[in-house]
Design a protein around this motif. Sequence first.
Motif, PDB file in Angstrom:
ATOM      1  N   UNK A   1     -20.188 -35.606  16.198  1.00 42.31           N
ATOM      2  CA  UNK A   1     -21.169 -36.471  15.546  1.00 42.31           C
ATOM      3  C   UNK A   1     -20.568 -37.837  15.226  1.00 42.31           C
ATOM      4  N   UNK A   2     -19.322 -37.858  14.761  1.00 41.75           N
ATOM      5  CA  UNK A   2     -18.657 -39.137  14.506  1.00 41.75           C
ATOM      6  C   UNK A   2     -18.587 -39.965  15.783  1.00 41.75           C
ATOM      7  N   UNK A   3     -18.269 -39.319  16.900  1.00 42.19           N
ATOM      8  CA  UNK A   3     -18.189 -40.010  18.185  1.00 42.19           C
ATOM      9  C   UNK A   3     -19.519 -40.578  18.641  1.00 42.19           C
ATOM     10  N   UNK A   4     -20.601 -39.999  18.163  1.00 44.25           N
ATOM     11  CA  UNK A   4     -21.935 -40.497  18.492  1.00 44.25           C
ATOM     12  C   UNK A   4     -22.393 -41.595  17.532  1.00 44.25           C
ATOM     13  N   UNK A   5     -21.523 -41.956  16.571  1.00 43.45           N
ATOM     14  CA  UNK A   5     -21.856 -43.022  15.628  1.00 43.45           C
ATOM     15  C   UNK A   5     -22.644 -42.563  14.424  1.00 43.45           C
ATOM     16  N   UNK A   6     -22.379 -41.332  13.978  1.00 41.90           N
ATOM     17  CA  UNK A   6     -23.081 -40.768  12.830  1.00 41.90           C
ATOM     18  C   UNK A   6     -22.942 -41.668  11.600  1.00 41.90           C
ATOM     19  N   UNK A   7     -24.006 -41.800  10.860  1.00 49.69           N
ATOM     20  CA  UNK A   7     -24.010 -42.533   9.598  1.00 49.69           C
ATOM     21  C   UNK A   7     -22.941 -41.933   8.683  1.00 49.69           C
ATOM     22  N   UNK A   8     -22.115 -42.775   8.095  1.00 45.42           N
ATOM     23  CA  UNK A   8     -21.009 -42.304   7.245  1.00 45.42           C
ATOM     24  C   UNK A   8     -21.488 -41.612   5.971  1.00 45.42           C
ATOM     25  N   UNK A   9     -22.758 -41.765   5.622  1.00 41.92           N
ATOM     26  CA  UNK A   9     -23.303 -41.079   4.442  1.00 41.92           C
ATOM     27  C   UNK A   9     -23.633 -39.617   4.753  1.00 41.92           C
ATOM     28  N   UNK A  10     -23.599 -39.248   6.035  1.00 37.74           N
ATOM     29  CA  UNK A  10     -23.886 -37.868   6.435  1.00 37.74           C
ATOM     30  C   UNK A  10     -22.595 -37.072   6.536  1.00 37.74           C
ATOM     31  N   UNK A  11     -22.725 -35.793   6.268  1.00 44.97           N
ATOM     32  CA  UNK A  11     -21.552 -34.918   6.350  1.00 44.97           C
ATOM     33  C   UNK A  11     -21.985 -33.570   6.896  1.00 44.97           C
ATOM     34  N   UNK A  12     -21.160 -33.016   7.782  1.00 39.16           N
ATOM     35  CA  UNK A  12     -21.439 -31.706   8.347  1.00 39.16           C
ATOM     36  C   UNK A  12     -20.605 -30.659   7.603  1.00 39.16           C
ATOM     37  N   UNK A  13     -21.260 -29.628   7.108  1.00 38.26           N
ATOM     38  CA  UNK A  13     -20.565 -28.556   6.396  1.00 38.26           C
ATOM     39  C   UNK A  13     -21.150 -27.206   6.799  1.00 38.26           C
ATOM     40  N   UNK A  14     -20.344 -26.187   6.623  1.00 36.51           N
ATOM     41  CA  UNK A  14     -20.831 -24.832   6.880  1.00 36.51           C
ATOM     42  C   UNK A  14     -21.816 -24.462   5.785  1.00 36.51           C
ATOM     43  N   UNK A  15     -22.928 -23.886   6.176  1.00 31.35           N
ATOM     44  CA  UNK A  15     -23.951 -23.492   5.207  1.00 31.35           C
ATOM     45  C   UNK A  15     -23.948 -21.980   5.093  1.00 31.35           C
ATOM     46  N   UNK A  16     -23.707 -21.506   3.906  1.00 27.88           N
ATOM     47  CA  UNK A  16     -23.786 -20.073   3.646  1.00 27.88           C
ATOM     48  C   UNK A  16     -22.646 -19.281   4.254  1.00 27.88           C
ATOM     49  N   UNK A  17     -22.829 -17.992   4.213  1.00 32.80           N
ATOM     50  CA  UNK A  17     -21.813 -17.056   4.686  1.00 32.80           C
ATOM     51  C   UNK A  17     -21.925 -16.866   6.193  1.00 32.80           C
ATOM     52  N   UNK A  18     -20.941 -16.193   6.724  1.00 31.80           N
ATOM     53  CA  UNK A  18     -20.945 -15.798   8.125  1.00 31.80           C
ATOM     54  C   UNK A  18     -22.045 -14.760   8.323  1.00 31.80           C
ATOM     55  N   UNK A  19     -22.767 -14.867   9.422  1.00 27.31           N
ATOM     56  CA  UNK A  19     -23.882 -13.966   9.690  1.00 27.31           C
ATOM     57  C   UNK A  19     -23.618 -13.119  10.931  1.00 27.31           C
ATOM     58  N   UNK A  20     -24.450 -12.131  11.125  1.00 35.51           N
ATOM     59  CA  UNK A  20     -24.406 -11.265  12.295  1.00 35.51           C
ATOM     60  C   UNK A  20     -22.992 -10.759  12.599  1.00 35.51           C
ATOM     61  N   UNK A  21     -22.342 -10.233  11.583  1.00 35.39           N
ATOM     62  CA  UNK A  21     -21.017  -9.644  11.722  1.00 35.39           C
ATOM     63  C   UNK A  21     -20.010 -10.588  12.386  1.00 35.39           C
ATOM     64  N   UNK A  22     -20.033 -11.846  11.952  1.00 39.06           N
ATOM     65  CA  UNK A  22     -19.071 -12.818  12.458  1.00 39.06           C
ATOM     66  C   UNK A  22     -19.452 -13.463  13.766  1.00 39.06           C
ATOM     67  N   UNK A  23     -20.691 -13.328  14.165  1.00 40.38           N
ATOM     68  CA  UNK A  23     -21.133 -13.899  15.439  1.00 40.38           C
ATOM     69  C   UNK A  23     -22.058 -15.103  15.287  1.00 40.38           C
ATOM     70  N   UNK A  24     -22.413 -15.463  14.067  1.00 44.23           N
ATOM     71  CA  UNK A  24     -23.295 -16.605  13.845  1.00 44.23           C
ATOM     72  C   UNK A  24     -22.786 -17.412  12.656  1.00 44.23           C
ATOM     73  N   UNK A  25     -22.632 -18.704  12.911  1.00 47.05           N
ATOM     74  CA  UNK A  25     -22.226 -19.645  11.874  1.00 47.05           C
ATOM     75  C   UNK A  25     -23.271 -20.747  11.827  1.00 47.05           C
ATOM     76  N   UNK A  26     -23.648 -21.150  10.622  1.00 51.37           N
ATOM     77  CA  UNK A  26     -24.642 -22.205  10.443  1.00 51.37           C
ATOM     78  C   UNK A  26     -23.946 -23.416   9.812  1.00 51.37           C
ATOM     79  N   UNK A  27     -24.161 -24.559  10.421  1.00 49.65           N
ATOM     80  CA  UNK A  27     -23.613 -25.819   9.929  1.00 49.65           C
ATOM     81  C   UNK A  27     -24.781 -26.764   9.677  1.00 49.65           C
TER      82      UNK A  27
END
Length: 163
Positions: A122-148
């Motif tokens: 996202x930074x390489x695409x010129x993302x607005x510096x006010x935005x931030x990517x973070x992991x949302x919530x716990x790991x899902x589907x027994x470690x097979x799904x991550x939400x950011x």
Amino acid sequence: MSTANAKYYENQQCSIQWRAFLKAFSAEFASKGDVKDLRAFMHQLGRTMASEFSIGDGSSLLALEAGMNHVWTLLNWGWAEVIEETDSLVIAHHASPLKVAFGADALEWSPALLEGIYSQWFDGLGMDKALRLTQRGAVLEDGQLFIYELKKQLEEPSYFTRR
């Protein structure tokens, strides 16, 4: 999908030649710091790793998703869905090899690797510096799904402006 089928596909995600090394690495690495520090290191490692791969220009959400999935297909690291929500852009990363590579105990800190990769893209695409990517919530589907989640971060009020 049956549990046996899911386990079979999960085990195809990490080359057997690397499993013993990565599990030993994971155990040693986890013993060297707290989760916050481990996540910070993995995040930075992800940023460095991301610079090796181009995801294109991100001219649309479909192009962005296709660019990400091209990389994940090359690496056999699952796939991503890009979902637009009212106040954020969500990345759902499916079928990650992190659990198999580092072990279930590492799921507290290893997803920060993907967080760093997505952040760098996202930074390489010129993302607005006010935005931030973070992991949302716990790991899902027994470690097979991550939400950011990519969203505007609220600044913490300074000491002098708090009431």
